[in-house]
Every structure is written in structure tokens, then in C-alpha cells.
Design a protein around this motif. Structure first.
Motif, PDB file in Angstrom:
ATOM      1  N   LEU A  38       7.593  28.604  56.840  1.00 14.39           N
ATOM      2  CA  LEU A  38       8.985  28.516  57.285  1.00 14.39           C
ATOM      3  C   LEU A  38       9.660  27.226  56.808  1.00 14.39           C
ATOM      4  O   LEU A  38      10.860  27.213  56.560  1.00 14.39           O
ATOM      5  N   MET A  39       8.910  26.171  56.673  1.00 14.73           N
ATOM      6  CA  MET A  39       9.498  24.916  56.211  1.00 14.73           C
ATOM      7  C   MET A  39       9.719  24.902  54.698  1.00 14.73           C
ATOM      8  O   MET A  39      10.583  24.177  54.213  1.00 14.73           O
ATOM      9  N   ILE A  40       8.972  25.705  53.951  1.00 12.86           N
ATOM     10  CA  ILE A  40       9.033  25.643  52.493  1.00 12.86           C
ATOM     11  C   ILE A  40       9.909  26.738  51.874  1.00 12.86           C
ATOM     12  O   ILE A  40      10.639  26.485  50.919  1.00 12.86           O
ATOM     13  N   TYR A  41       9.884  27.944  52.424  1.00 16.71           N
ATOM     14  CA  TYR A  41      10.506  29.066  51.722  1.00 16.71           C
ATOM     15  C   TYR A  41      12.027  28.975  51.565  1.00 16.71           C
ATOM     16  O   TYR A  41      12.560  29.536  50.597  1.00 16.71           O
ATOM     17  N   PRO A  42      12.797  28.285  52.429  1.00 20.98           N
ATOM     18  CA  PRO A  42      14.251  28.237  52.189  1.00 20.98           C
ATOM     19  C   PRO A  42      14.658  27.587  50.859  1.00 20.98           C
ATOM     20  O   PRO A  42      15.750  27.829  50.366  1.00 20.98           O
ATOM     21  N   TYR A  43      13.787  26.793  50.273  1.00 25.48           N
ATOM     22  CA  TYR A  43      14.099  26.189  48.982  1.00 25.48           C
ATOM     23  C   TYR A  43      14.081  27.202  47.842  1.00 25.48           C
ATOM     24  O   TYR A  43      14.676  26.957  46.799  1.00 25.48           O
TER      25      TYR A  43
END
Length: 67
Positions: A38-43
Motif C-alpha cells: 500500500l505504501m509503494i503502489y501509488p507511485y
């Protein structure tokens, strides 16, 4: 990037931070991994609708998959 993408990214990253802290403290792998994703995929997801769909699925995963 649009404003909506940024705001949804911040929301899901914040939830991911909580999941990863919980998973690390309780030594549970599913919340820890979901939190990290969840912390990485928005990029990497430029579409707002896809961002929300993936985020909702990842937030719901620890509730349905118990480890």
C-alpha cells in the motif's frame, strides 16, 4: 499526476503505514506485506479508478486472509 491521484496516494500510504506497523508489532505477515504494498503502489498507478480499486482490495485483504 492529478490532485485526486495525490490525495488517494497519501490516504492509502497512511493506511499502509498503519498496517505495516501493526504487522511488524504483532508478527503477522499478511498485514505487513499489504502495508508495504500500500505504501509503494501509488507511485506506479497513474489511473485514479485503478488506484482506488487496488487500494480497496489491499485494505480488505488482511480482514479476509488470516495468518
Amino acid at each position: 499526476m492529478t490532485t485526486a491521484t495525490l490525495l488517494w496516494g497519501v490516504l492509502f500510504s497512511s493506511i499502509g503505514l498503519g498496517f505495516s506497523l501493526y504487522g511488524k508489532k504483532q508478527q503477522r505477515i499478511v498485514p505487513l506485506l499489504c502495508g508495504l504494498v500500500l505504501m509503494i503502489y501509488p507511485y506506479f498507478v497513474p489511473n485514479v479508478y485503478l488506484l482506488v480499486a487496488i487500494g480497496a482490495a489491499l485494505v480488505a485483504t488482511p480482514y479476509f486472509v488470516r495468518s
